[in-house]
Design an enzyme around this catalytic site. Structure first.
Site, PDB file in Angstrom:
ATOM      1  N   GLY A  46       0.835  -1.198   0.000  1.00 32.04           N
ATOM      2  CA  GLY A  46       0.000   0.000   0.000  1.00 32.04           C
ATOM      3  C   GLY A  46       0.863   1.239   0.000  1.00 32.04           C
ATOM      4  N   GLN A  51       3.097   9.874   1.248  1.00 35.71           N
ATOM      5  CA  GLN A  51       4.405   9.214   1.129  1.00 35.71           C
ATOM      6  C   GLN A  51       5.145   9.574  -0.152  1.00 35.71           C
ATOM      7  OE1 GLN A  51       2.595   5.216   2.154  1.00 35.71           O
ATOM      8  NE2 GLN A  51       4.632   4.993   3.063  1.00 35.71           N
ATOM      9  N   CYS A  88       6.452  -0.313   6.941  1.00 37.78           N
ATOM     10  CA  CYS A  88       6.039   0.847   6.165  1.00 37.78           C
ATOM     11  C   CYS A  88       7.159   1.217   5.192  1.00 37.78           C
ATOM     12  CB  CYS A  88       5.762   2.014   7.107  1.00 37.78           C
ATOM     13  SG  CYS A  88       5.266   3.524   6.279  1.00 37.78           S
ATOM     14  N   LEU A  89       6.804   1.545   3.969  1.00 38.20           N
ATOM     15  CA  LEU A  89       7.822   1.935   2.977  1.00 38.20           C
ATOM     16  C   LEU A  89       8.579   3.183   3.414  1.00 38.20           C
ATOM     17  CD1 LEU A  89       5.875   1.344  -0.365  1.00 38.20           C
ATOM     18  CD2 LEU A  89       7.696  -0.073   0.604  1.00 38.20           C
ATOM     19  N   HIS A 130      -3.761   1.167   7.859  1.00 38.41           N
ATOM     20  CA  HIS A 130      -2.417   1.759   7.797  1.00 38.41           C
ATOM     21  C   HIS A 130      -2.397   2.944   6.826  1.00 38.41           C
ATOM     22  CE1 HIS A 130       2.156   1.191   7.670  1.00 38.41           C
ATOM     23  NE2 HIS A 130       1.926   2.032   6.687  1.00 38.41           N
ATOM     24  N   GLU A 131      -2.965   2.754   5.647  1.00 44.24           N
ATOM     25  CA  GLU A 131      -2.908   3.810   4.621  1.00 44.24           C
ATOM     26  C   GLU A 131      -3.822   4.985   4.968  1.00 44.24           C
ATOM     27  OE1 GLU A 131      -0.438   3.587   2.825  1.00 44.24           O
ATOM     28  OE2 GLU A 131      -0.079   1.441   3.037  1.00 44.24           O
ATOM     29  N   HIS A 134      -2.105   7.201   7.333  1.00 37.97           N
ATOM     30  CA  HIS A 134      -1.129   8.099   6.705  1.00 37.97           C
ATOM     31  C   HIS A 134      -1.767   9.431   6.305  1.00 37.97           C
ATOM     32  CE1 HIS A 134       2.744   6.165   6.278  1.00 37.97           C
ATOM     33  NE2 HIS A 134       2.238   5.068   5.755  1.00 37.97           N
TER      34      HIS A 134
HETATM   35 ZN    ZN Z   1       3.124   3.245   5.605  1.00 37.50          ZN
END
Ligand code: ZN
Length: 155
Positions: A46, A51, A88-89, A130-131, A134
């Site tokens: 995701g 991000q 997380c990226l 999670h997304e 963000h």
């Molecule tokens: Zn993340």
């Protein structure tokens, strides 16, 4: 399509509230296409627009069951609990255990401005939470119960 740079933890943009999308135009479509390409390139499940440095309420998710695009997503129902490993990226190489609902229902818009809804369970529920977090400037580490040690990650 283009791969965008993924912002890392510590950058202010990850702590800001993203604004709703109002125009479902070409610019949005380019953003969505770029976000999907970036997510696949980095092997993420995701990605939220914050991000890639864009403060709009836009999310892409693919847990291996096809691409989901969520514009202005709202989690409208949730039930159950799960405690699973999350990463997380924007925090490469770091993982922790978070508590999330087992099932969620999310309402959103697709890229053309049509209303859509998805019900997710397990990993998909976790990815949606999670997304959406963000978009409100929340990172998984804010919710982590315990970070994994380097040994646990290797194992
Ligand atoms: Zn993340």
């Amino acid at each position: 399509m283009a791969i965008r740079n993924v912002v890392k933890e510590g950058d202010d943009v990850l702590r800001k509230q993203a604004r709703p999308v109002i125009e479902f135009n070409k610019r949005l479509h380019i953003l969505l296409d770029d976000m999907a390409e970036t997510m696949y390139e980095t092997n993420g499940v995701g990605l939220a627009a914050n991000q890639v440095g864009v403060l709009r309420r836009v999310v892409v998710i693919d847990i291996g069951e096809g691409l989901i695009e969520l514009i202005n997503p709202e989690i409208v129902e949730q039930s159950g609990n799960q405690e699973e490993v999350e990463g997380c990226l924007s925090s490469p190489g770091e993982y922790g255990i978070t508590k999330r609902p087992m099932r969620v229902k999310v309402e959103a818009f697709d890229r053309f401005g049509n209303e859509v809804s998805y019900e997710g369970e397990g990993l998909l529920a976790r990815a949606i939470c999670h997304e959406v977090d963000h978009l409100d400037g929340v990172l998984f580490k804010d919710k982590v119960i315990r970070m994994l040690s380097p040994d646990e990650i290797k194992g």
